[in-house]
Design a protein around this motif. Structure first.
Motif, PDB file in Angstrom:
ATOM      1  N   TYR A  95      -4.348  12.125  -0.180  1.00 36.57           N
ATOM      2  CA  TYR A  95      -5.304  13.221  -0.296  1.00 36.57           C
ATOM      3  C   TYR A  95      -6.034  13.223  -1.628  1.00 36.57           C
ATOM      4  CZ  TYR A  95      -3.647  15.462   4.002  1.00 36.57           C
ATOM      5  OH  TYR A  95      -3.343  15.749   5.319  1.00 36.57           O
ATOM      6  N   TYR A  96      -5.403  12.732  -2.709  1.00 37.41           N
ATOM      7  CA  TYR A  96      -6.101  12.672  -3.993  1.00 37.41           C
ATOM      8  C   TYR A  96      -7.307  11.734  -3.909  1.00 37.41           C
ATOM      9  CZ  TYR A  96      -7.145  11.544  -8.854  1.00 37.41           C
ATOM     10  OH  TYR A  96      -7.801  11.337 -10.039  1.00 37.41           O
ATOM     11  N   ILE A  97      -7.165  10.669  -3.136  1.00 39.19           N
ATOM     12  CA  ILE A  97      -8.248   9.695  -2.957  1.00 39.19           C
ATOM     13  C   ILE A  97      -9.241  10.185  -1.915  1.00 39.19           C
ATOM     14  CG2 ILE A  97      -8.748   7.319  -2.239  1.00 39.19           C
ATOM     15  CD1 ILE A  97      -5.760   6.771  -3.246  1.00 39.19           C
ATOM     16  N   GLY A  98      -8.736  10.794  -0.861  1.00 42.67           N
ATOM     17  CA  GLY A  98      -9.613  11.329   0.172  1.00 42.67           C
ATOM     18  C   GLY A  98      -8.826  11.710   1.410  1.00 42.67           C
ATOM     19  N   ARG A  99      -9.171  12.848   1.992  1.00 41.64           N
ATOM     20  CA  ARG A  99      -8.577  13.257   3.260  1.00 41.64           C
ATOM     21  C   ARG A  99      -9.227  12.478   4.401  1.00 41.64           C
ATOM     22  NH1 ARG A  99      -6.111  18.209   3.853  1.00 41.64           N
ATOM     23  NH2 ARG A  99      -5.660  19.324   1.916  1.00 41.64           N
ATOM     24  N   PRO A 100      -8.582  12.427   5.556  1.00 43.79           N
ATOM     25  CA  PRO A 100      -9.270  11.875   6.722  1.00 43.79           C
ATOM     26  C   PRO A 100     -10.553  12.666   6.993  1.00 43.79           C
ATOM     27  CG  PRO A 100      -6.925  12.104   7.158  1.00 43.79           C
ATOM     28  CD  PRO A 100      -7.182  12.802   5.854  1.00 43.79           C
ATOM     29  N   MET A 101     -11.636  11.956   7.303  1.00 49.80           N
ATOM     30  CA  MET A 101     -12.931  12.611   7.472  1.00 49.80           C
ATOM     31  C   MET A 101     -13.755  11.876   8.519  1.00 49.80           C
ATOM     32  SD  MET A 101     -14.555  11.328   3.822  1.00 49.80           S
ATOM     33  CE  MET A 101     -13.013  11.658   2.962  1.00 49.80           C
ATOM     34  N   ALA A 102     -14.804  12.544   8.989  1.00 49.98           N
ATOM     35  CA  ALA A 102     -15.697  11.928   9.969  1.00 49.98           C
ATOM     36  C   ALA A 102     -16.410  10.737   9.347  1.00 49.98           C
ATOM     37  CB  ALA A 102     -16.713  12.957  10.458  1.00 49.98           C
ATOM     38  N   ALA A 103     -16.822   9.795  10.193  1.00 55.71           N
ATOM     39  CA  ALA A 103     -17.454   8.564   9.718  1.00 55.71           C
ATOM     40  C   ALA A 103     -18.676   8.861   8.853  1.00 55.71           C
ATOM     41  CB  ALA A 103     -17.846   7.692  10.910  1.00 55.71           C
ATOM     42  N   GLU A 104     -19.457   9.864   9.244  1.00 56.85           N
ATOM     43  CA  GLU A 104     -20.682  10.137   8.498  1.00 56.85           C
ATOM     44  C   GLU A 104     -20.424  10.678   7.096  1.00 56.85           C
ATOM     45  OE1 GLU A 104     -20.143  13.445  11.664  1.00 56.85           O
ATOM     46  OE2 GLU A 104     -19.965  11.257  11.530  1.00 56.85           O
ATOM     47  N   CYS A 151       0.859  -1.185   0.000  1.00 55.98           N
ATOM     48  CA  CYS A 151       0.000   0.000   0.000  1.00 55.98           C
ATOM     49  C   CYS A 151       0.892   1.232   0.000  1.00 55.98           C
ATOM     50  CB  CYS A 151      -0.915   0.018   1.222  1.00 55.98           C
ATOM     51  SG  CYS A 151      -1.987   1.478   1.301  1.00 55.98           S
ATOM     52  N   ALA A 152       0.675   2.153  -0.930  1.00 56.04           N
ATOM     53  CA  ALA A 152       1.435   3.399  -0.997  1.00 56.04           C
ATOM     54  C   ALA A 152       0.613   4.535  -0.409  1.00 56.04           C
ATOM     55  CB  ALA A 152       1.812   3.714  -2.437  1.00 56.04           C
ATOM     56  N   GLU A 153       1.197   5.239   0.553  1.00 58.71           N
ATOM     57  CA  GLU A 153       0.556   6.422   1.135  1.00 58.71           C
ATOM     58  C   GLU A 153       1.022   7.673   0.397  1.00 58.71           C
ATOM     59  OE1 GLU A 153      -0.361   6.143   5.640  1.00 58.71           O
ATOM     60  OE2 GLU A 153       1.728   5.511   5.428  1.00 58.71           O
ATOM     61  N   GLY A 154       0.389   8.815   0.702  1.00 55.64           N
ATOM     62  CA  GLY A 154       0.827  10.084   0.145  1.00 55.64           C
ATOM     63  C   GLY A 154       0.466  10.300  -1.311  1.00 55.64           C
ATOM     64  N   VAL A 155      -0.583   9.619  -1.805  1.00 59.98           N
ATOM     65  CA  VAL A 155      -0.977   9.765  -3.208  1.00 59.98           C
ATOM     66  C   VAL A 155      -1.779  11.061  -3.356  1.00 59.98           C
ATOM     67  CG1 VAL A 155      -2.245   8.718  -5.122  1.00 59.98           C
ATOM     68  CG2 VAL A 155      -1.011   7.267  -3.492  1.00 59.98           C
ATOM     69  N   GLU A 156      -1.199  12.033  -4.045  1.00 63.20           N
ATOM     70  CA  GLU A 156      -1.811  13.364  -4.095  1.00 63.20           C
ATOM     71  C   GLU A 156      -2.196  13.824  -5.483  1.00 63.20           C
ATOM     72  OE1 GLU A 156       0.724  16.084  -2.028  1.00 63.20           O
ATOM     73  OE2 GLU A 156       0.177  15.259  -0.072  1.00 63.20           O
ATOM     74  N   THR A 157      -1.871  13.039  -6.505  1.00 57.12           N
ATOM     75  CA  THR A 157      -2.187  13.447  -7.882  1.00 57.12           C
ATOM     76  C   THR A 157      -2.677  12.238  -8.680  1.00 57.12           C
ATOM     77  OG1 THR A 157       0.045  12.982  -8.719  1.00 57.12           O
ATOM     78  CG2 THR A 157      -0.350  15.193  -7.819  1.00 57.12           C
ATOM     79  N   PRO A 158      -3.454  12.474  -9.754  1.00 55.47           N
ATOM     80  CA  PRO A 158      -3.862  11.359 -10.609  1.00 55.47           C
ATOM     81  C   PRO A 158      -2.663  10.683 -11.254  1.00 55.47           C
ATOM     82  CG  PRO A 158      -4.562  13.483 -11.538  1.00 55.47           C
ATOM     83  CD  PRO A 158      -4.089  13.749 -10.150  1.00 55.47           C
TER      84      PRO A 158
END
Length: 392
Positions: free
Chosen positions: A366-375, A342-349
């Motif tokens: 962050y390109y895939i999604g930032r950390p966010m609330a469960a809802e 698994c590669a972290e830090g993916v920020e661009t297409p």
């Protein structure tokens, strides 16, 4: 003037740039004002009292050099970050001019602005109000001030990238300081002996949420960072199995992420506990691989089934040949040892495309999604390829 501790004033004639900088700054707890015209910027300057300024050199009706001269005449003490699409020589000249009129220049950024570089400057100039006492974290655990955010994770399949899981990330909703991130409180938790209790809470809350998602038909798996303290707890594998069973979940739905340092503190006991976790079907991921010293011998001796590439390499994918070479080599090594990657830090297409080309198994960033609330997870996943159900 607003009461916020960190205040960012941005002047740029491009609305998309203003929106981007504002979004990133707000995620780091800045109060933000934006201006697309020099007149608005000057009017907001004294009323808002910024602690940091982002200034574009090319503005209609005026230019950034005039604005730098104006800030110097106003004896502004807030650091100034200069941004422009012009070449590096022009940016360097503007930086020298800003310093010559008495300004503190926070740095120069060439457009298009890169997320990692912008975040680095914002973090560096973020004011921390005060140190947090260990007793405060103890109260946070007791008083329900902890919460989880979840970052989406993609898996590569024969049909392309698909949403497959989330990583649970601990946050502290401090009654006075607002949202506090782990870099500020994890050392407190470790020093006060509460890191085990905090990790237990993360597992209980994350597994409870995973059960809710699964019951709603959202086929996600969960990854959780495992405290070194629990690597020494011989009863931990049984307690974890019981916890998942209580929520109607199977063990393969959970992956525990462990740093190399934690894995090597007590090799004999570590081998016992990690092997029992794998026998019970849990995933085990070696976290932050690719930075510092990594023991390849221990990598094949310990029963990991996943290797997680450090985000510093993922963030450079598509920018440097060296980062691509490193990640390609790590993927080949891991696959040769029977591990997924698994590669972290993916920020661009482009970074995600490169990972697909080199057969990386999973991606996060962050390109895939930032950390966010469960809802927020179900709505966010609507913009990603649909989840793939896990085995078990």
């Amino acid at each position: 003037m607003t009461d916020a501790l960190n205040r960012l004033l941005v002047v740029d004639d491009q609305e998309d740039i203003l929106d981007f900088v504002a979004e990133v700054a707000k995620s780091l707890d800045y109060a933000v004002l934006t201006a697309s015209r020099a007149e608005d910027f000057c009017a907001q300057l004294h009323q808002f009292g910024p602690t940091l300024i982002v200034l574009d050199l090319q503005m209609p009706g005026t230019d950034g050099i005039e604005l730098l001269r104006y800030l110097g005449r106003q004896s502004v003490t807030a650091p100034v970050l200069i941004s422009s699409g012009m070449d590096s020589r022009v940016l360097s000249s503007a930086e020298r001019f800003g310093r010559s009129v008495g300004l503190e220049i926070a740095g120069v950024l060439q457009k298009p602005l890169m997320l990692a570089e912008l975040e680095s400057v914002l973090e560096r100039h973020r004011v921390i109000e005060r140190a947090i006492e260990p007793a405060e974290f103890s109260r946070a655990v007791d008083r329900g001030q902890l919460l989880l955010h979840y970052q989406p994770k993609l898996a590569r399949t024969a049909r392309g990238w698909r949403a497959a899981g989330v990583e649970a990330l601990l946050r502290w909703q401090h009654p006075d300081l607002g949202l506090v991130y782990p870099d500020r409180f994890i050392p407190l938790a470790e020093a006060s002996g509460l890191i085990g209790a905090a990790t237990d809470w993360v597992l209980q809350e994350g597994i409870r949420q995973l059960g809710l998602w699964r019951a709603a038909g959202l086929a996600l798996d969960l990854s959780v960072n495992m405290s070194p303290k629990l690597v020494k707890d011989l009863d931990f594998p049984d307690r974890l199995s019981d916890l998942l069973a209580a929520h109607g979940l199977s063990n393969p739905m959970l992956t525990l992420e462990i740093t190399e340092t934690a894995a090597l503190e007590d090799p004999t006991r570590t081998m016992d506990i990690l092997t029992r976790l794998r026998v019970k079907g849990f995933g085990l991921s070696l976290d932050d691989f690719g930075t510092g010293y990594s023991s390849l011998t221990q990598l094949y001796r310990l029963p990991f089934n996943e290797l997680k590439v450090d985000k510093s390499l993922g963030m450079d994918l598509g920018k440097t040949r060296e980062a691509e070479t490193m990640v390609r080599s790590i993927v080949g090594l891991a696959h040769g040892l029977g591990l997924t990657v698994c590669a972290e830090g993916v920020e661009t297409p482009r970074a995600l495309d490169l990972l697909g080309e080199i057969d990386c198994d999973c991606a996060q960033g962050y390109y895939i999604g930032r950390p966010m609330a469960a809802e927020a997870i179900p709505d966010h996943l609507e913009f990603l390829p649909q989840p793939v159900a896990s085995a078990g």
